[in-house]
Design a protein around this motif. Sequence first.
Motif, PDB file in Angstrom:
ATOM      1  N   SER A 240       0.847  -1.201   0.000  1.00 50.17           N
ATOM      2  CA  SER A 240       0.000   0.000   0.000  1.00 50.17           C
ATOM      3  C   SER A 240       0.877   1.244   0.000  1.00 50.17           C
ATOM      4  CB  SER A 240      -0.930   0.005   1.222  1.00 50.17           C
ATOM      5  OG  SER A 240      -0.175   0.013   2.418  1.00 50.17           O
ATOM      6  N   LEU A 241       0.349   2.301  -0.643  1.00 52.24           N
ATOM      7  CA  LEU A 241       1.085   3.566  -0.734  1.00 52.24           C
ATOM      8  C   LEU A 241       1.044   4.295   0.611  1.00 52.24           C
ATOM      9  CD1 LEU A 241       2.511   5.770  -2.464  1.00 52.24           C
ATOM     10  CD2 LEU A 241       0.219   6.668  -2.959  1.00 52.24           C
ATOM     11  N   VAL A 242       2.208   4.767   1.093  1.00 50.41           N
ATOM     12  CA  VAL A 242       2.303   5.563   2.330  1.00 50.41           C
ATOM     13  C   VAL A 242       2.301   7.040   2.006  1.00 50.41           C
ATOM     14  CG1 VAL A 242       3.715   6.090   4.359  1.00 50.41           C
ATOM     15  CG2 VAL A 242       3.503   3.715   3.548  1.00 50.41           C
ATOM     16  N   THR A 243       3.175   7.453   1.110  1.00 55.76           N
ATOM     17  CA  THR A 243       3.259   8.872   0.744  1.00 55.76           C
ATOM     18  C   THR A 243       4.080   9.022  -0.523  1.00 55.76           C
ATOM     19  OG1 THR A 243       3.908  11.088   1.503  1.00 55.76           O
ATOM     20  CG2 THR A 243       5.327   9.266   2.140  1.00 55.76           C
ATOM     21  N   SER A 244       3.853  10.119  -1.223  1.00 54.74           N
ATOM     22  CA  SER A 244       4.684  10.468  -2.380  1.00 54.74           C
ATOM     23  C   SER A 244       5.912  11.231  -1.906  1.00 54.74           C
ATOM     24  CB  SER A 244       3.895  11.311  -3.379  1.00 54.74           C
ATOM     25  OG  SER A 244       2.781  10.591  -3.884  1.00 54.74           O
ATOM     26  N   LEU A 245       6.999  11.093  -2.607  1.00 59.15           N
ATOM     27  CA  LEU A 245       8.239  11.781  -2.257  1.00 59.15           C
ATOM     28  C   LEU A 245       8.352  13.070  -3.064  1.00 59.15           C
ATOM     29  CD1 LEU A 245      10.890   8.904  -2.020  1.00 59.15           C
ATOM     30  CD2 LEU A 245       9.941  10.282  -0.160  1.00 59.15           C
ATOM     31  N   LYS A 246       8.248  14.189  -2.379  1.00 57.72           N
ATOM     32  CA  LYS A 246       8.434  15.466  -3.055  1.00 57.72           C
ATOM     33  C   LYS A 246       9.920  15.767  -3.187  1.00 57.72           C
ATOM     34  CE  LYS A 246       4.091  17.447  -1.381  1.00 57.72           C
ATOM     35  NZ  LYS A 246       3.452  18.566  -0.634  1.00 57.72           N
TER      36      LYS A 246
ATOM     37  N   ALA B  11       7.972   7.494  -4.423  1.00 58.34           N
ATOM     38  CA  ALA B  11       6.903   7.178  -3.489  1.00 58.34           C
ATOM     39  C   ALA B  11       7.413   6.186  -2.457  1.00 58.34           C
ATOM     40  CB  ALA B  11       5.686   6.611  -4.215  1.00 58.34           C
TER      41      ALA B  11
ATOM     42  N   TYR C 257       6.172   3.006   0.108  1.00 52.90           N
ATOM     43  CA  TYR C 257       5.138   1.980   0.247  1.00 52.90           C
ATOM     44  C   TYR C 257       5.417   1.144   1.499  1.00 52.90           C
ATOM     45  CZ  TYR C 257       4.020   2.983  -4.652  1.00 52.90           C
ATOM     46  OH  TYR C 257       3.670   3.598  -5.835  1.00 52.90           O
ATOM     47  N   SER C 258       4.355   0.543   1.995  1.00 55.45           N
ATOM     48  CA  SER C 258       4.485  -0.437   3.075  1.00 55.45           C
ATOM     49  C   SER C 258       4.038  -1.794   2.537  1.00 55.45           C
ATOM     50  CB  SER C 258       3.636  -0.037   4.284  1.00 55.45           C
ATOM     51  OG  SER C 258       2.244  -0.059   3.951  1.00 55.45           O
TER      52      SER C 258
ATOM     53  N   ARG D 153       9.216  -1.283   4.715  1.00 53.96           N
ATOM     54  CA  ARG D 153       8.930  -0.057   3.964  1.00 53.96           C
ATOM     55  C   ARG D 153       9.909  -0.019   2.798  1.00 53.96           C
ATOM     56  NH1 ARG D 153       6.101   4.125   6.841  1.00 53.96           N
ATOM     57  NH2 ARG D 153       4.471   3.013   7.993  1.00 53.96           N
TER      58      ARG D 153
ATOM     59  N   ASN E  70       9.694   8.400   7.415  1.00 54.83           N
ATOM     60  CA  ASN E  70       9.009   7.549   6.437  1.00 54.83           C
ATOM     61  C   ASN E  70       9.103   6.068   6.782  1.00 54.83           C
ATOM     62  OD1 ASN E  70       8.202   9.741   4.746  1.00 54.83           O
ATOM     63  ND2 ASN E  70      10.252   9.773   3.852  1.00 54.83           N
TER      64      ASN E  70
END
Length: 291
Positions: free
Chosen positions: A210-216, A228, A230-231, A245, A273
Amino acid sequence: MPSGCADHGFLSLVWSGAVGELEAGPAKTRAGILMATAAPARYCGRCGAPLAPGAPLAPGATYCGRCGTPAPQRAYTYAPPPPYPTPPQYKLAPAMIAGGLVLILIVTAVVVGAFAAAQFAAGTHVPCTVNCSPKFVTPLPEEASFRSTAYKFQVNYSSDWTVRDHDAYGVTLGTKLGSVVVTGSNGGRPDKVLESAVSNLPSTKWQDVSLVTSLKGAHLGDQDGVGAIYSASLVGSTQTATKVRFAVIAASRGGVTVVVFAVDPADAKNSPNGIPEGQAFDYLCTEFIWG
């Protein structure tokens, strides 16, 4: 009385009177002069203004020129105040002034030098809390490198890591806790390549992805890209699932697209993260060199 006697008597009276006047006149004149010179200064009994010396003081005839009070027959006299001595003025010699300035400079220099020496000896450093300069990632103490023979890019990594596999297109590195895979390919959009890398993970090993966050600000070297976090649950050879992760970063230049896949055991409480080796992974991406 004979005429001579009469004349003599009259003349004697006249002469004696004239002589008496002459004798008395100078005496009276001298007395008047002495009295004029010796007369003390007189002042008004109300306001203290000086009254003209020798002025007649008949009752109701003389008034004070300042306040208009009738001057009495007997005016008040005051002794003149003694002259106030002028305090002596002392002047410092120029040499003394210059010596004082030099002494002040020497004391200041000694104090500043002692403070600087104490700071240097203690080695204290006040941490910055406001308007601080940007923090830079600390370089790894030693590094090794891999160069792709097919796409000419170079991957710099810590010498503590090991090379598990490599070919002309990329390399697989074993880290202290996880692993990193760097692979190049021809063409393709970075976002599509990233999605393909995640969707092609074998479900027998990579579960609950599953997606945790996008990397800016994701990048490879000086090339911007996409990324991005993911976990997932990673099933090992003993069929035991481990919470992990992983980060996926992709970028393109000159018709070549490179993907970095980095995975660590999950540590969401103590690591940004949830990736404990995130700083080392970021250093690898920063030091990446395009062919």
